[in-house]
Design an enzyme around this catalytic site. Structure first.
Site, mmCIF file in Angstrom:
data_model
loop_
_atom_site.group_PDB
_atom_site.id
_atom_site.type_symbol
_atom_site.label_atom_id
_atom_site.label_comp_id
_atom_site.label_asym_id
_atom_site.label_seq_id
_atom_site.Cartn_x
_atom_site.Cartn_y
_atom_site.Cartn_z
ATOM 1 N N ARG A 66 0.798 -1.237 0.000
ATOM 2 C CA ARG A 66 0.000 0.000 0.000
ATOM 3 C C ARG A 66 0.825 1.278 0.000
ATOM 4 O O ARG A 66 0.292 2.352 0.283
ATOM 5 C CB ARG A 66 -0.944 0.022 1.203
ATOM 6 C CG ARG A 66 -1.803 -1.219 1.405
ATOM 7 C CD ARG A 66 -2.698 -1.487 0.226
ATOM 8 N NE ARG A 66 -3.699 -2.527 0.533
ATOM 9 C CZ ARG A 66 -4.415 -3.150 -0.383
ATOM 10 N NH1 ARG A 66 -4.251 -2.855 -1.673
ATOM 11 N NH2 ARG A 66 -5.300 -4.063 -0.033
ATOM 12 N N ASN A 89 -0.491 -1.648 -7.879
ATOM 13 C CA ASN A 89 -1.740 -0.874 -7.830
ATOM 14 C C ASN A 89 -1.804 -0.004 -6.583
ATOM 15 O O ASN A 89 -2.714 -0.088 -5.764
ATOM 16 C CB ASN A 89 -2.968 -1.794 -7.932
ATOM 17 C CG ASN A 89 -3.028 -2.843 -6.839
ATOM 18 O OD1 ASN A 89 -2.000 -3.216 -6.267
ATOM 19 N ND2 ASN A 89 -4.216 -3.331 -6.544
ATOM 20 N N ASP A 108 -2.210 -6.087 -11.653
ATOM 21 C CA ASP A 108 -2.934 -6.750 -10.564
ATOM 22 C C ASP A 108 -4.032 -5.870 -9.974
ATOM 23 O O ASP A 108 -3.851 -4.677 -9.761
ATOM 24 C CB ASP A 108 -1.991 -7.173 -9.448
ATOM 25 C CG ASP A 108 -2.698 -8.053 -8.432
ATOM 26 O OD1 ASP A 108 -3.188 -9.113 -8.833
ATOM 27 O OD2 ASP A 108 -2.783 -7.656 -7.266
ATOM 28 N N HIS A 159 -3.470 -11.142 -13.240
ATOM 29 C CA HIS A 159 -4.711 -11.210 -12.470
ATOM 30 C C HIS A 159 -5.808 -11.522 -13.481
ATOM 31 O O HIS A 159 -6.094 -10.714 -14.364
ATOM 32 C CB HIS A 159 -4.949 -9.848 -11.798
ATOM 33 C CG HIS A 159 -6.283 -9.684 -11.147
ATOM 34 N ND1 HIS A 159 -6.431 -9.632 -9.773
ATOM 35 C CD2 HIS A 159 -7.526 -9.534 -11.658
ATOM 36 C CE1 HIS A 159 -7.710 -9.459 -9.482
ATOM 37 N NE2 HIS A 159 -8.394 -9.386 -10.616
ATOM 38 N N HIS A 171 -3.056 -15.878 -7.916
ATOM 39 C CA HIS A 171 -4.187 -16.294 -7.065
ATOM 40 C C HIS A 171 -5.252 -17.117 -7.796
ATOM 41 O O HIS A 171 -6.416 -16.749 -7.862
ATOM 42 C CB HIS A 171 -4.821 -15.087 -6.377
ATOM 43 C CG HIS A 171 -5.160 -13.908 -7.245
ATOM 44 N ND1 HIS A 171 -5.718 -14.011 -8.503
ATOM 45 C CD2 HIS A 171 -5.036 -12.575 -6.995
ATOM 46 C CE1 HIS A 171 -5.923 -12.817 -8.991
ATOM 47 N NE2 HIS A 171 -5.518 -11.922 -8.105
ATOM 48 N N ASP A 177 -1.269 -13.039 -1.629
ATOM 49 C CA ASP A 177 -2.098 -11.886 -2.006
ATOM 50 C C ASP A 177 -2.428 -11.071 -0.757
ATOM 51 O O ASP A 177 -3.570 -10.631 -0.567
ATOM 52 C CB ASP A 177 -3.372 -12.328 -2.732
ATOM 53 C CG ASP A 177 -4.105 -11.155 -3.401
ATOM 54 O OD1 ASP A 177 -3.533 -10.057 -3.473
ATOM 55 O OD2 ASP A 177 -5.268 -11.346 -3.832
#
Length: 428
Positions: free
Chosen positions: A67, A97, A155, A182, A235, A308
């Site tokens: 983040r 992201n 992603d 993704h 994932h 993830d």
């Protein structure tokens, strides 16, 4: 440093035996099989007694969200790396992201330089494929690779413009890069928030079908093969994706795939109600899907276990299935894998190390120095106690995110010591 009398597990050397691991500086010096015999030259060394524990190459998580930049209230590099260390993870690959998106050399360098100052472990940063992940314009792929991007991913979404994606694959292949996909057809999601099935009907939310993942997984496998680029599927959650991977490997395609612990330990039937900590993307699937994923991990079709790791604030996860997607995973992944797969005899401890260390190193082409305990490799080591029984308590997490569906769950096996670059960074 001397790590004595542990069971050394290293698939790269076919090793699973009691021995003593010697570290000199930040490198593996040697392994001496058998019980430790002290010598006069050992007197100044730091000695760790690993009796009754596994000594394995440091774990590598190919899929985390720290983040940073932009949403440090959820997680930052310091807290994310502490969570990783507590989970036995010595290398993470952080997704792009963020806010702003990691789509420029400046933003990429921001993460790299901050990690060098604040991280307890190794942080490898991915680049997005399109600017701002807006599906309109490719990033400067050669520049991002040259600046240190470990891989390329959109992603959080897929590049839905197929022609643009093909051009991106072509450019990534030209710089010998890897794509981490993704797999989610945006047009098929249709507002879905959980797996389409009985639980979704019971709770009254729109569902996400398996085709949402399977369609893009198939597209990306064939397109990557056509362009000659290395592909890694993130994932994976469906039986269909496992079968697509089985096909891809039979055809000799250069593709690998990861599974998250929540996707092989929980089904949508385990969701107790409208609780946000059970909302993730892809969603928890059916028992049939879970069994296919486990079979794929056991049989070598699926290559990697990643988390993830997706921290959110308590407020963001307080709205049931209207909450943000994602759960944290770094501090529970090794124990969940051991509890669900190794302890019941589904896979061996050596296979667990392959899935969580040796194979991830190969995906990012770092297998010469990471994911191994060979002489001269980086001294990244995880010491794991297979006998400790413990209960997950999110308040004790090092991560800022406490959003886990495993609160109160009893697990078997726990990371006790994590060593990165020859230094102890976590001592449980």
């Amino acid at each position: 440093m001397i790590i004595k009398n542990g069971t050394i597990v290293d698939p790269t050397q076919g090793m699973e035996e009691i021995g003593t691991l010697y570290i000199r500086g930040n490198r593996i010096d040697r392994i001496v099989p058998g019980e430790y015999t002290p010598s006069s030259s050992d007197s100044d060394e730091e000695v760790i007694d690993a009796s009754g524990r596994y000594v394995m190459p440091g774990l590598i998580d190919l899929h985390v969200h720290f983040r940073d930049p932009g949403q440090e209230y959820k997680e930052d590099i310091a807290t994310g790396s502490a969570a990783a260390a507590a989970g036995g993870v010595t290398t993470v690959c952080t997704m792009p992201n963020t806010i702003p998106t990691v789509d420029s050399v400046d933003t990429l360098h921001y993460v790299i330089h901050k990690a060098a100052k604040e991280s307890l472990i190794r942080v490898e940063q991915l680049s997005s494929i399109t600017m701002g992940e807006k599906n309109e314009q490719l990033v400067d792929i050669p520049a991002m690779k040259e600046a240190g991007a470990v891989a390329f991913s959109e992603d959080g979404k897929s590049v839905m413009d197929t022609a643009l994606f093909r051009e991106g694959l072509k450019q990534i292949a030209a710089v010998d890069g890897v794509v981490m996909s993704h797999c989610e057809d945006r047009d098929l999601v249709a507002g879905g928030v959980m797996n389409a099935g009985p639980k979704q009907q019971e709770l009254g939310y729109p569902g996400i079908t398996n085709a949402v993942e399977d369609v893009i997984a198939a597209r990306d496998i064939f397109m990557a093969a056509e362009q000659g680029v290395r592909l890694h599927l993130c994932h994976c959650s469906t039986r269909g994706t496992v079968e697509l991977m089985r096909m891809a490997k039979r055809l000799g395609y250069d593709v690998t795939a990861e599974v998250c612990p929540h996707h092989f330990t929980l089904t949508d039937a385990d969701i107790p109600g409208d609780i946000g900590n059970y909302k993730m993307n892809p969603p928890l699937r059916s028992e049939e899907d879970v069994q296919a994923l486990i079979e794929g991990l056991r049989d070598g079709i699926m290559d990697v276990i990643s988390t993830d790791h997706a921290p959110h604030s308590e407020e963001e996860k307080s709205k049931g299935f209207r909450s943000a997607f994602g759960i944290v995973g770094l501090e529970t992944s090794a124990a969940l894998t051991f509890t669900a797969l190794v302890a019941p005899g589904i896979i061996s401890i050596r296979r667990m190390v392959e899935l969580m260390s040796s194979n991830p190193a190969k995906v990012i082409r770092m297998e010469d120095e990471r994911g191994t305990l060979k002489q001269g490799a980086l001294a990244d080591v995880t010491i794991f106690d297979p006998n400790e029984v413990w209960t997950v308590e999110p308040k004790q997490f090092f991560s800022k995110g406490k959003n886990t569906p495993y609160a109160g769950k009893t697990l078997v096996g726990r990371v006790k010591t994590t060593i990165c670059n020859g230094k102890v960074v976590y001592q449980g």
